[in-house]
Design an enzyme around this catalytic site. Structure first.
Site, PDB file in Angstrom:
ATOM      1  N   CYS A  90       0.870  -1.178   0.000  1.00  0.00           N
ATOM      2  CA  CYS A  90       0.000   0.000   0.000  1.00  0.00           C
ATOM      3  C   CYS A  90       0.904   1.224   0.000  1.00  0.00           C
ATOM      4  O   CYS A  90       1.775   1.350   0.866  1.00  0.00           O
ATOM      5  CB  CYS A  90      -0.888  -0.008   1.241  1.00  0.00           C
ATOM      6  SG  CYS A  90      -1.855   1.486   1.519  1.00  0.00           S
ATOM      7  N   CYS A 201      -1.209   3.601  -6.434  1.00  0.00           N
ATOM      8  CA  CYS A 201      -2.076   2.991  -5.427  1.00  0.00           C
ATOM      9  C   CYS A 201      -2.286   1.563  -5.887  1.00  0.00           C
ATOM     10  O   CYS A 201      -2.565   1.325  -7.076  1.00  0.00           O
ATOM     11  CB  CYS A 201      -3.414   3.718  -5.319  1.00  0.00           C
ATOM     12  SG  CYS A 201      -4.620   2.886  -4.246  1.00  0.00           S
TER      13      CYS A 201
END
Length: 275
Positions: A90, A201
């Protein structure tokens, strides 16, 4: 419920990785599955543990302190479950947590992820690249460092797109309405001359088909590079033999199980974990 700075699972940072271990992978939700599938492709014999913190998704709108607290708690949980390597799959979590966690867990290899600005800056011919990301990543020191180090000679257009995280968590870009959202985000980049699109992302690779429908920009995804780094870290170690991949979520187990099958084609039990 995960609480920042107060994990209920306690694992001493001085403990060495177990001799036979698993790869622990964490994300705010399903996005890290884009990294996990690359790990599975590259290291199919090594068992993995995946934790989706869906009780707190998205991380992109949260403070760095809150994200660090969540990631610390999940890291402790994964180590207790046998992880000898932790992959922070992440961007927002890596930006907020990677360096503090390396200090806290000096004997546990931690692999983070950073926006793939370097390969995009090297590949651009127009001198303009687009970066699709979340607010926490865009605000972080890691992103600023990457821009300074690799992109001082190009124009970088940063687009914060939290709605795309929600789109993936809810099923992915499959409708005309979803394509309209993608056009709204991507068309200005094309008009400005961008010829590379960095997916900053881990949720965004799951929108690749939709992104290709609305433009022909090359998509720059660091997931495969993360998997290769995991392989390098694993080289001197012995993974657990004969174990299975396991999945945890702080949200709804049935919902995550459906996403797991839909996104990476794996039908497996999902355990709801409350830390």
């Amino acid at each position: 419920m995960l609480r920042p700075k107060a994990p209920l699972v306690s694992v001493p940072s001085v403990n060495p990785p177990p001799i036979n271990f698993k790869i622990g992978v964490l994300d705010s939700g399903v996005g890290g599955l884009s990294v996990l599938r690359e790990i599975h492709d590259l290291l199919p014999e090594t068992p993995t543990l995946y934790f989706a913190d869906q009780a707190h998704v998205p991380y992109g709108s949260r403070s760095a302190d809150a994200i660090r607290g969540y990631v610390e708690a999940i890291t402790c949980f994964l180590i207790a479950e046998g992880a000898g390597v932790i992959v922070i799959a992440c961007h927002a979590a890596s930006a907020a947590s990677l360096h503090p966690l390396r200090q806290q867990f000096p004997t546990i290899p931690l692999v983070g992820i950073e926006p793939a600005v370097k390969p995009a800056a090297e590949a651009t011919r127009s001198g303009v690249i687009g970066v699709l990301t979340t607010q926490a990543t865009a605000n972080g020191a890691l992103y600023r460092r990457v821009l300074t180090q690799y992109a001082d000679h190009v124009r970088v257009l940063t687009v914060v797109a939290p709605e795309l995280v929600t789109m993936v968590e809810q099923g992915g870009a499959i409708s005309v309405q979803d394509d309209a959202v993608l056009h709204r985000l991507i068309d200005p980049l094309v008009a400005a001359g961008a010829d590379q699109l960095v997916l900053a992302c881990t949720h965004f690779p799951f929108l690749a088909a939709g992104l290709r429908r609305v433009s022909d920009l090359p998509l720059v995804d660091p997931s495969a590079a993360v998997a290769r780094q995991v392989a390098r870290v694993l080289a001197p170690r012995d993974p657990a033999a004969g174990d299975v991949n396991r999945y945890f979520t702080s949200g709804d187990a049935a919902t995550f199980r459906g996403a797991l099958k839909r996104l990476i084609g794996e039908d497996a039990e999902v355990i709801r974990a409350t830390l």
